[in-house]
Each structure stands twice: as C-alpha cells, then as structure tokens.
Scaffold this motif. Sequence first.
Motif, mmCIF file in Angstrom:
data_model
loop_
_atom_site.group_PDB
_atom_site.id
_atom_site.type_symbol
_atom_site.label_atom_id
_atom_site.label_comp_id
_atom_site.label_asym_id
_atom_site.label_seq_id
_atom_site.Cartn_x
_atom_site.Cartn_y
_atom_site.Cartn_z
ATOM 1 N N MET A 191 -0.659 0.896 1.384
ATOM 2 C CA MET A 191 -0.792 2.026 2.300
ATOM 3 C C MET A 191 -2.137 2.732 2.141
ATOM 4 O O MET A 191 -2.757 3.143 3.129
ATOM 5 C CB MET A 191 0.353 3.013 2.096
ATOM 6 C CG MET A 191 1.666 2.578 2.717
ATOM 7 S SD MET A 191 2.863 3.943 2.741
ATOM 8 C CE MET A 191 4.197 3.198 3.705
ATOM 9 N N THR A 192 -2.597 2.907 0.907
ATOM 10 C CA THR A 192 -3.872 3.590 0.678
ATOM 11 C C THR A 192 -5.032 2.795 1.266
ATOM 12 O O THR A 192 -5.924 3.359 1.918
ATOM 13 C CB THR A 192 -4.085 3.824 -0.822
ATOM 14 O OG1 THR A 192 -3.081 4.724 -1.319
ATOM 15 C CG2 THR A 192 -5.456 4.424 -1.107
ATOM 16 N N ILE A 193 -5.040 1.485 1.042
ATOM 17 C CA ILE A 193 -6.115 0.653 1.586
ATOM 18 C C ILE A 193 -6.065 0.634 3.106
ATOM 19 O O ILE A 193 -7.095 0.729 3.785
ATOM 20 C CB ILE A 193 -6.043 -0.773 1.008
ATOM 21 C CG1 ILE A 193 -6.360 -0.748 -0.493
ATOM 22 C CG2 ILE A 193 -7.006 -1.705 1.727
ATOM 23 C CD1 ILE A 193 -6.205 -2.090 -1.176
ATOM 24 N N LYS A 194 -4.852 0.543 3.654
ATOM 25 C CA LYS A 194 -4.720 0.535 5.109
ATOM 26 C C LYS A 194 -5.188 1.861 5.709
ATOM 27 O O LYS A 194 -5.819 1.884 6.773
ATOM 28 C CB LYS A 194 -3.271 0.276 5.502
ATOM 29 C CG LYS A 194 -2.739 -1.093 5.116
ATOM 30 C CD LYS A 194 -3.033 -2.157 6.134
ATOM 31 C CE LYS A 194 -2.105 -2.084 7.304
ATOM 32 N NZ LYS A 194 -2.283 -3.231 8.242
ATOM 33 N N GLU A 195 -4.883 2.975 5.030
ATOM 34 C CA GLU A 195 -5.250 4.287 5.560
ATOM 35 C C GLU A 195 -6.760 4.490 5.567
ATOM 36 O O GLU A 195 -7.337 4.960 6.562
ATOM 37 C CB GLU A 195 -4.590 5.408 4.745
ATOM 38 C CG GLU A 195 -4.970 6.791 5.242
ATOM 39 C CD GLU A 195 -4.559 7.916 4.306
ATOM 40 O OE1 GLU A 195 -4.610 9.077 4.754
ATOM 41 O OE2 GLU A 195 -4.188 7.640 3.145
ATOM 42 N N MET A 248 -9.777 8.325 -15.122
ATOM 43 C CA MET A 248 -8.603 8.355 -14.248
ATOM 44 C C MET A 248 -9.012 8.721 -12.836
ATOM 45 O O MET A 248 -9.894 9.552 -12.638
ATOM 46 C CB MET A 248 -7.581 9.386 -14.740
ATOM 47 C CG MET A 248 -7.093 9.168 -16.151
ATOM 48 S SD MET A 248 -5.857 10.414 -16.564
ATOM 49 C CE MET A 248 -5.781 10.174 -18.345
ATOM 50 N N GLY A 249 -8.346 8.109 -11.865
ATOM 51 C CA GLY A 249 -8.531 8.512 -10.489
ATOM 52 C C GLY A 249 -7.649 9.699 -10.141
ATOM 53 O O GLY A 249 -6.857 10.177 -10.953
ATOM 54 N N ASN A 250 -7.789 10.170 -8.896
ATOM 55 C CA ASN A 250 -7.063 11.362 -8.440
ATOM 56 C C ASN A 250 -5.729 11.048 -7.782
ATOM 57 O O ASN A 250 -4.905 11.939 -7.614
ATOM 58 C CB ASN A 250 -7.893 12.134 -7.408
ATOM 59 C CG ASN A 250 -9.211 12.620 -7.951
ATOM 60 O OD1 ASN A 250 -10.240 12.388 -7.357
ATOM 61 N ND2 ASN A 250 -9.191 13.288 -9.086
ATOM 62 N N GLY A 251 -5.537 9.810 -7.343
ATOM 63 C CA GLY A 251 -4.403 9.515 -6.486
ATOM 64 C C GLY A 251 -4.724 9.892 -5.044
ATOM 65 O O GLY A 251 -5.748 10.523 -4.751
ATOM 66 N N THR A 252 -3.873 9.485 -4.131
ATOM 67 C CA THR A 252 -4.012 9.845 -2.716
ATOM 68 C C THR A 252 -2.685 10.380 -2.207
ATOM 69 O O THR A 252 -1.623 10.081 -2.768
ATOM 70 C CB THR A 252 -4.405 8.621 -1.858
ATOM 71 O OG1 THR A 252 -3.337 7.652 -1.897
ATOM 72 C CG2 THR A 252 -5.695 7.982 -2.340
ATOM 73 N N VAL A 253 -2.748 11.163 -1.153
ATOM 74 C CA VAL A 253 -1.531 11.703 -0.561
ATOM 75 C C VAL A 253 -0.655 10.566 -0.039
ATOM 76 O O VAL A 253 0.554 10.528 -0.282
ATOM 77 C CB VAL A 253 -1.881 12.692 0.576
ATOM 78 C CG1 VAL A 253 -0.610 13.169 1.265
ATOM 79 C CG2 VAL A 253 -2.664 13.876 0.017
ATOM 80 N N MET A 254 -1.270 9.627 0.668
ATOM 81 C CA MET A 254 -0.508 8.506 1.212
ATOM 82 C C MET A 254 0.106 7.672 0.083
ATOM 83 O O MET A 254 1.238 7.187 0.209
ATOM 84 C CB MET A 254 -1.409 7.630 2.081
ATOM 85 C CG MET A 254 -0.666 6.686 2.998
ATOM 86 S SD MET A 254 0.268 7.574 4.254
ATOM 87 C CE MET A 254 0.581 6.273 5.425
ATOM 88 N N GLY A 255 -0.622 7.527 -1.013
ATOM 89 C CA GLY A 255 -0.085 6.788 -2.147
ATOM 90 C C GLY A 255 1.137 7.454 -2.743
ATOM 91 O O GLY A 255 2.102 6.795 -3.129
ATOM 92 N N ALA A 256 1.108 8.797 -2.796
ATOM 93 C CA ALA A 256 2.263 9.537 -3.319
ATOM 94 C C ALA A 256 3.471 9.372 -2.400
ATOM 95 O O ALA A 256 4.600 9.166 -2.857
ATOM 96 C CB ALA A 256 1.902 11.017 -3.477
ATOM 97 N N LEU A 257 3.236 9.455 -1.106
ATOM 98 C CA LEU A 257 4.333 9.272 -0.155
ATOM 99 C C LEU A 257 4.857 7.839 -0.203
ATOM 100 O O LEU A 257 6.063 7.595 -0.049
ATOM 101 C CB LEU A 257 3.867 9.621 1.254
ATOM 102 C CG LEU A 257 3.463 11.092 1.466
ATOM 103 C CD1 LEU A 257 2.873 11.287 2.856
ATOM 104 C CD2 LEU A 257 4.646 12.020 1.246
ATOM 105 N N ALA A 258 3.940 6.896 -0.426
ATOM 106 C CA ALA A 258 4.360 5.495 -0.539
ATOM 107 C C ALA A 258 5.283 5.301 -1.730
ATOM 108 O O ALA A 258 6.244 4.509 -1.665
ATOM 109 C CB ALA A 258 3.134 4.590 -0.668
ATOM 110 N N ASP A 259 5.024 6.035 -2.830
ATOM 111 C CA ASP A 259 5.911 5.942 -3.992
ATOM 112 C C ASP A 259 7.326 6.390 -3.638
ATOM 113 O O ASP A 259 8.309 5.819 -4.113
ATOM 114 C CB ASP A 259 5.369 6.798 -5.135
ATOM 115 C CG ASP A 259 4.647 5.965 -6.185
ATOM 116 O OD1 ASP A 259 4.832 4.733 -6.203
ATOM 117 O OD2 ASP A 259 3.902 6.553 -6.987
ATOM 118 N N LEU A 260 7.428 7.413 -2.810
ATOM 119 C CA LEU A 260 8.746 7.868 -2.356
ATOM 120 C C LEU A 260 9.449 6.759 -1.586
ATOM 121 O O LEU A 260 10.628 6.466 -1.831
ATOM 122 C CB LEU A 260 8.592 9.116 -1.486
ATOM 123 C CG LEU A 260 9.837 9.568 -0.719
ATOM 124 C CD1 LEU A 260 10.949 9.955 -1.683
ATOM 125 C CD2 LEU A 260 9.500 10.731 0.210
#
Length: 485
Positions: A366-370, A92-104
């Motif tokens: 968003m994660t790839i762009k960041e 499993m990966g960790n996730g990213t902060v931007m990815g979590a915000l993107a889910d919102l």
Amino acid sequence: MNSNQPYETLDPEDWEKMRALAHQMVNDAIDYLESVSDRPVWQRVPTEIAQTFHAALPEKPSDPSEIYQEFLTNIFPYPMGNIHPRFWAWYMGNGTVMGALADLMASTMNSNMGGGNHSAAMVETQVTNWMKQVVEFPDDSSGLLVSGGSMANLVGITVARNVVAGFDVRKHGVQAIDKKLTVYASTEVHSSNQKAVELLGLGHDCFRKIGVCDDYTINLEQLNNAITEDTRLGCQPICVIASSGTVNTGAIDDLNRIADICSQHNIWFHVDGAIGATAMLSETVKPYLSGIERADSIAMDLHKWMHIPFEAGCVLVRDAKAHRDTFSLVPEYLEPATRGIASGPYWFSEYGLQLSRSFRALKIWMTIKEHGTEKLGRMISRNVEQAQYLGTLIEKSVHLQLIAPIGLDIVCYRYNPGAMEQEGLNKLNREILVELQEQGIAAPSYTTLNGVYCIRVAIANHRSRFEDFDVLAAETIRIGQSITN
C-alpha cells in the motif's frame, strides 16, 4: 454441555458500539500523526504510570471503551518518538499513515503467510519481486519478507554456509566440519551479523573483522590478505559481508571490488543493505551502490529508509534453489496441492525459519502504491542533503566539531568548547545527548569513534525539515554552554 449457558464468542457483543470505538481510534490516530511535531520528541513514562504495568493478569472481561481510555492515558503519550521530525536515533524510519491503516486491514484478514493459495501470498510475491527490481536482481532469484535486517542477514548467511561449506550441513551438522569456516566483514559491520555467525555454530573466533580506511569503509587489501592467509592455514573462507551503509557513519563499502574478491576466491558475497540498499531509489545515492546487483544475497530493511511501519525486512537470494534447499522441510501436513487452499505455487515456509508469519506485505504494497518509488527516492535524497546541511552548520560553528566523514545520512559530531581533555569532552557530550532527549528537543543517539564520543544523527526521516537541524545545532551549543558555565 449446559444448554442454558449462552454461546460465547470473541466477537463484539455490540457491533455498533465497536464500530463507533473503531472510528474514534482511527480519528485519534490521524490526529496524533498530524500533530506529531507539536509534542516533545520523547518524554519519560511517569513512575505512577509505569507502576500500572505491574498489574496482575486480567481474569474477567473489561469494557473495550475503558481499555482504550487506559491506552490513551498510559501508553499513547509516551512513544519511543521515532515518528517525530526530530528523531534521529539509531536508524529508524517514521512509518506512513497508509502503512498504519494497512496494518489494521492485514490484522483484520489475519492471514497466515506460511504458504497457500490466497491473495495475501500473491501480495508478498509481488512485493519481493518489486524489491528485486529496486536492487536490480534477476527475476529468477528468490525473496522473503522477514522481521528486519537481523533476520535477513541470518537467512542470507545461512544459505552461504550451506552452499559453500562443501558438505551437507543439514544432514551432518557443523560437527562434521573438518576445517574452520571463516566469514569476513569490516570492524564497522552491524552486530546482527556476528549474532548470525554465532547462531550458525561457526563461532565468533571465525568471524574475521577487517580494519577500515579513513572513510570507515573496509580495507580491501587487508580483506584479500586475510582470505589468502586463512586459505593457506587450512581454513575455508565461505562469505564476505559488505555494508552498504555502516551503522556508525553510513559508509558504503566498495561493492564492486568486494564482488571481484569473492569471485576470485569462490566465496559467497552477502550485502548487509539494511541501511543503504533501498537508497537505490535515490538518483543521488544509487551510483555509490554500484555492485550491489552482483551480490549472492542482500539484506534489506524496509522499515528504515522506506518508512514502512515496523516490522518490515526483506532478504533476496540470487540462487533460488540454494535458498529453498537451505530451509525446505515439507511434512505431509504442509504438502502443496494442485487444487484448493494448499495449491499456492510459492510456500514461504520453505525459504525461512517461520511457518506462522504475519501479512506484513500489505503495508509495503500500500505504501509503495500510494507514493511510488520516485517520491520515496526523493525523500532519501533530501535526507542526504540534510546531512550535508547539518555538516555545514557544524563546520561553521566554533563550538561544534565534525568527527567523521558524512556517509549517506549519518552525521557524527560533538560540542567542543576548547581547553578540555578527551575524557572531559566525552563526559560533556554524553550529558548533552541526554539533555537533548530529556528536554524533548531532539533524539539523536551516540557512538564512539577512535575513542571520541560522538552525538550521532541518523536522518532517516521523511518529516524532518532543514530548520530542524538549525534547532539541533543551536540547542547543542546552548546546552553545552549551560553545563560548562
């Protein structure tokens, strides 16, 4: 209708109060991620808290702030742990902060991704096109975002069955098969592929599991012989599933040689790339994945080594028409239009099982762009280096034993104090693993290779530091000695 009764909606009664709560939730989320290494990797949910999840179905409203406080008390402190720097279980990966915000933001838009003409559909199209670039697939191939590798494998193998079966499977069904359709993979293949074969009505008896070499890659001679023998016996081989990173040891099958075998026998070449396909971003790993671009279909898991928050998988199919023909069913109420909302050029519902689909593309986008793919590739390369570093620690220790060659980022080892039988060693290492987890030190998982129980460390973790593996090695020895003394 009672005109005296107030009009009801599910929107907040007090927008400012909800805004304040939302700000608190975002702040708490950022604090939670920033301080993740200060907490145990995992801790058991206390019995008294576990019992709260047996409460009856709520019939009356509750205050949002009270609901959130219950979350902070009963849920937030007890995660699986896969955001922690010393989580190395399963894969499993960790996730990213931007990815979590993107889910919102994706949930705020609440777009249905079955099809249509809207920005979210354009984002998914762009993301799947980016994934084609990652694995060097042709521009005119097709792609679909799915929940993960299991669904990606099911989609790919379904297209393989329908294309290679030799008759119209959608019209006549598997009942019309007059010969056994056979599928091939190594004994190390992920279980989701067997599930797919069974769900497709082929039966696991027709799923040929081929032996592996000492490095746990598929034995190519056995593979070729099995296909030849099945053909001689009147079976119809339809697909070979190669692993670009096996789940037990991270072994990468020889993709070019398998592509040659599939071409020779005119059968479908599917790559289960849930673990390793995204490692095409790593200059360290990319040479070992040579041949992946020759596949007919590829399963990718973006919530693993690309660290997209769950769920995020992708399937790519070289023959876009075959992909669409396998799944397309367009009733009148889903017919594309030339104008309006229904005028979208690409209806994802025609390329998979789901019509209702979430906007999971946004967190990938968003994660790839960041971060950019170069940085994501460096994270992958560092995990590979960390696996080798852990391997060196193990080999230098008189108490630790490396059980399998290190493939990609997966290390299989055990504690061995000497003078113990196999059964005793297996039991001892089971207990060490549980103690590592229950003490909140680290979270590896396990596997068994040739009868040897191993502590398995899958390092798909962008937060792991080299010193975390010093801790793992030292604590394995400490716990092992405390049990045996």
